[in-house]
Enzyme design. Structure first.
Site, PDB file in Angstrom:
ATOM      1  N   ARG A   1       0.443  -0.833   0.171  1.00  0.00           N
ATOM      2  CA  ARG A   1       0.009  -0.286   0.349  1.00  0.00           C
ATOM      3  C   ARG A   1       1.016   1.436  -0.561  1.00  0.00           C
ATOM      4  O   ARG A   1       0.245   2.230  -0.861  1.00  0.00           O
ATOM      5  CB  ARG A   1      -0.892  -0.299   1.425  1.00  0.00           C
ATOM      6  CG  ARG A   1      -1.984  -1.077   0.860  1.00  0.00           C
ATOM      7  CD  ARG A   1      -3.032  -0.616   1.740  1.00  0.00           C
ATOM      8  NE  ARG A   1      -4.571  -1.671   1.452  1.00  0.00           N
ATOM      9  CZ  ARG A   1      -5.054  -2.807   2.785  1.00  0.00           C
ATOM     10  NH1 ARG A   1      -4.950  -2.065   3.859  1.00  0.00           N
ATOM     11  NH2 ARG A   1      -6.473  -3.350   1.864  1.00  0.00           N
TER      12      ARG A   1
ATOM     13  N   GLY B   1      -8.939  -9.318   0.008  1.00  0.00           N
ATOM     14  CA  GLY B   1      -8.441  -9.437   0.838  1.00  0.00           C
ATOM     15  C   GLY B   1      -7.165 -10.644   0.547  1.00  0.00           C
ATOM     16  O   GLY B   1      -6.091 -10.859   0.208  1.00  0.00           O
TER      17      GLY B   1
ATOM     18  N   GLY C   1     -12.383  -4.313   0.798  1.00  0.00           N
ATOM     19  CA  GLY C   1     -14.016  -4.068   0.236  1.00  0.00           C
ATOM     20  C   GLY C   1     -14.568  -2.805  -0.153  1.00  0.00           C
ATOM     21  O   GLY C   1     -16.038  -3.316  -0.846  1.00  0.00           O
TER      22      GLY C   1
HETATM   23  P1  ADP Z   1     -11.869 -12.592   0.140  1.00  0.00           P
HETATM   24  O1  ADP Z   1     -11.079 -12.036   1.045  1.00  0.00           O
HETATM   25  O2  ADP Z   1     -10.047 -12.720  -1.313  1.00  0.00           O
HETATM   26  O3  ADP Z   1     -12.880 -11.506  -0.483  1.00  0.00           O
HETATM   27  P2  ADP Z   1     -12.932 -14.654   1.466  1.00  0.00           P
HETATM   28  O4  ADP Z   1     -12.504 -14.147   3.190  1.00  0.00           O
HETATM   29  O5  ADP Z   1     -14.290 -14.465   0.665  1.00  0.00           O
HETATM   30  O6  ADP Z   1     -11.626 -13.605  -0.229  1.00  0.00           O
HETATM   31  O7  ADP Z   1     -12.122 -16.201   1.295  1.00  0.00           O
HETATM   32  C1  ADP Z   1     -11.098 -16.520   1.523  1.00  0.00           C
HETATM   33  C2  ADP Z   1     -10.550 -17.639   2.797  1.00  0.00           C
HETATM   34  O8  ADP Z   1     -11.636 -18.255   2.140  1.00  0.00           O
HETATM   35  C3  ADP Z   1      -9.670 -17.973   2.649  1.00  0.00           C
HETATM   36  O9  ADP Z   1      -9.415 -18.079   4.277  1.00  0.00           O
HETATM   37  C4  ADP Z   1      -9.783 -20.199   2.265  1.00  0.00           C
HETATM   38  O10 ADP Z   1      -9.289 -20.719   3.660  1.00  0.00           O
HETATM   39  C5  ADP Z   1     -11.570 -19.774   2.388  1.00  0.00           C
HETATM   40  N1  ADP Z   1     -11.719 -20.877   1.589  1.00  0.00           N
HETATM   41  C6  ADP Z   1     -11.719 -21.181   0.430  1.00  0.00           C
HETATM   42  N2  ADP Z   1     -12.846 -22.528  -0.445  1.00  0.00           N
HETATM   43  C7  ADP Z   1     -12.800 -23.537   1.178  1.00  0.00           C
HETATM   44  C8  ADP Z   1     -13.540 -24.285   1.531  1.00  0.00           C
HETATM   45  N3  ADP Z   1     -13.989 -25.719   0.408  1.00  0.00           N
HETATM   46  N4  ADP Z   1     -13.940 -24.150   2.933  1.00  0.00           N
HETATM   47  C9  ADP Z   1     -13.330 -23.686   3.806  1.00  0.00           C
HETATM   48  N5  ADP Z   1     -13.194 -22.230   3.913  1.00  0.00           N
HETATM   49  C10 ADP Z   1     -12.706 -22.038   2.297  1.00  0.00           C
HETATM   50 MG    MG Z   2     -11.059 -12.295   3.001  1.00  0.00          MG
END
Ligand code: ADP
Ligand code: MG
Length: 395
Positions: free
Chosen positions: A39, A354, A375
């Site tokens: 950042r 994230g 976000g």
């Molecule tokens: P981002 O931050 O990119 O928006 P999220 O916070 O929604 O993504 O999701 C990230 C999390 O999802 C990771 O910590 C990952 O371990 C979890 N995750 C992905 N697939 C699975 C799964 N099949 N079962 C449990 N957790 C999962």
């Molecule tokens: Mg996340």
């Protein structure tokens, strides 16, 4: 609506002027040390440009979520990042601990000089969008530049109220870039346009799905989110992470999406994360009781890759599996590589979120745009107006 950018201001509007720049220096720290300076680096084009044009640069940012005080908690002091910033700029950075008494320090800055004001959230008015605090901040500059896209979804004194008091109020280069690439996804994507959504929960992404569905040609689903769709299709999901109260919604989305929604054909499963070594691949209709889905399987990787290589625009948010625990990172890595290869064939590739941004660390220069927004980028794609953006002058 296009926003007026720093680029649009004539150089004489910058020379010798105090440019108050809202940046997003909300960096991770460990024992007072910056562990990821992404950042900070993301703000350099704006800061460097201003310095070259002879402006005096006064930086404003929040850091973390300080609670309690006064006195404020020193673990959230921006003083801790001064050295890193100096290293990146190759120039001294004057630290201003208090915006009220700091005005003379901003006036003493040489042309091209840089100052950093203490964490905006050390003052209770920040998160209340308090006009009085905004007035205090406004006295630190002669013009306002917002380069903190990651904070633009919040109406705070340093992002919203201040724009009514300090003009011109324009977008910095990072803000401009985020608005350009994320904006094109909503208004003018080259087709085929494919979105890949994964991550932990469908509930946090539902508004993004709703907003993107009518806009995309295909929506590829992975991550734990896929399990709620499996359940909606009547499949056994074992002990996978499912949101039972969203199954009805998943059914509804499947019904209205027609052929656009692409659900994984198979999964990599294990009895638990602790027993990852027992992992195996099964088709989506063969998940046994007592086993959980932790990644998309190879068949799905190939299917998703083939689709992505036909795309001209790709947006990706959310890992395909529990990528923190190998071997369940394979699906996420396969998607990252598919984006890079689609990019080589001319596709615009945008990553937001994230964990998905963490998953492409080191590959940024092979992707068109990796959003720093988290976000904010999701809210933008939900079609919501971001208060920190709306408040900037129109072009
Ligand atoms: P981002 O931050 O990119 O928006 P999220 O916070 O929604 O993504 O999701 C990230 C999390 O999802 C990771 O910590 C990952 O371990 C979890 N995750 C992905 N697939 C699975 C799964 N099949 N079962 C449990 N957790 C999962
Ligand atoms: Mg996340």
């Amino acid at each position: 609506m296009n926003k007026r950018s720093l680029r649009d201001l004539p150089p004489q509007a910058l020379d010798g002027k105090r440019a108050l720049v809202r940046v997003d220096f909300n960096v991770p720290l460990k024992n007072g040390k910056v562990t990821d300076d992404t950042r900070l680096r993301a703000s350099l084009p704006t800061i460097t440009y201003l310095r070259e044009k002879g402006a005096r640069v006064v930086l404003l940012s929040h850091l973390g979520r300080p609670k309690g005080g006064p006195p404020p908690d020193p673990q959230y002091s921006l003083k801790q990042i001064v050295r890193d910033l100096e290293g990146l700029l190759g120039a001294p950075v004057e630290f201003i601990p208090d915006p009220v008494s700091g005005v003379p320090a901003t006036r003493r800055l040489p042309r091209g000089g840089v100052a950093l004001v203490e964490n905006t959230r050390f003052w209770p008015g920040e998160e209340k969008n308090d006009p009085e605090l905004a007035k205090t901040f406004a006295a630190l500059g002669d013009l306002y530049v917002n380069d903190a896209f990651g904070s633009a979804h919040r109406a705070h004194a340093s992002t919203e109220a201040i724009t009514h008091l300090l003009k011109p109020a324009v977008a910095g280069f990072l803000m401009e870039k985020e608005l350009k690439y994320l904006g094109e996804l909503l208004t003018n994507p080259k087709r085929p346009f494919i979105a890949v959504l994964g991550g932990a929960k469908i509930s946090g992404k539902i508004d993004v799905i709703r907003s993107l569905l009518p806009r995309v040609d295909e929506l590829l689903i992975g991550g734990a989110m896929a399990c709620t769709f499996f359940a909606a299709m009547g499949l056994e999901v074992g002990s996978s992470l499912v949101e039972p109260d969203r199954i009805a919604l998943a059914k509804e989305l499947l019904a209205q999406s027609g052929k656009k929604m692409i659900i994984p054909r198979g999964a990599v499963i294990a009895p638990s994360l602790e027993r990852a070594s027992e992992h195996k691949s099964v088709s989506a209709d063969s998940i046994p009781k007592g086993w959980a889905v932790y990644d998309i399987d190879e068949t799905t990787q190939h299917d998703f890759r083939a689709r992505l290589l036909r795309a001209k625009t790709i947006f990706w948010n959310g890992p395909m599996g529990v990528f923190e625990t190998p071997p369940f990172d394979a699906g996420t890595r396969a998607i990252a590589n598919a984006l890079v290869d689609a990019g080589k064939k001319g596709a615009v590739t945008v990553v937001g979120g994230g964990d998905s941004v963490a998953a492409v660390a080191g590959m940024e220069d092979k992707l068109t745009h990796v959003s720093t927004g988290g976000g904010a980028s999701l809210e933008f794609l939900e079609g919501k107006e971001l208060p920190g953006v709306a408040a900037l002058e129109n072009a």
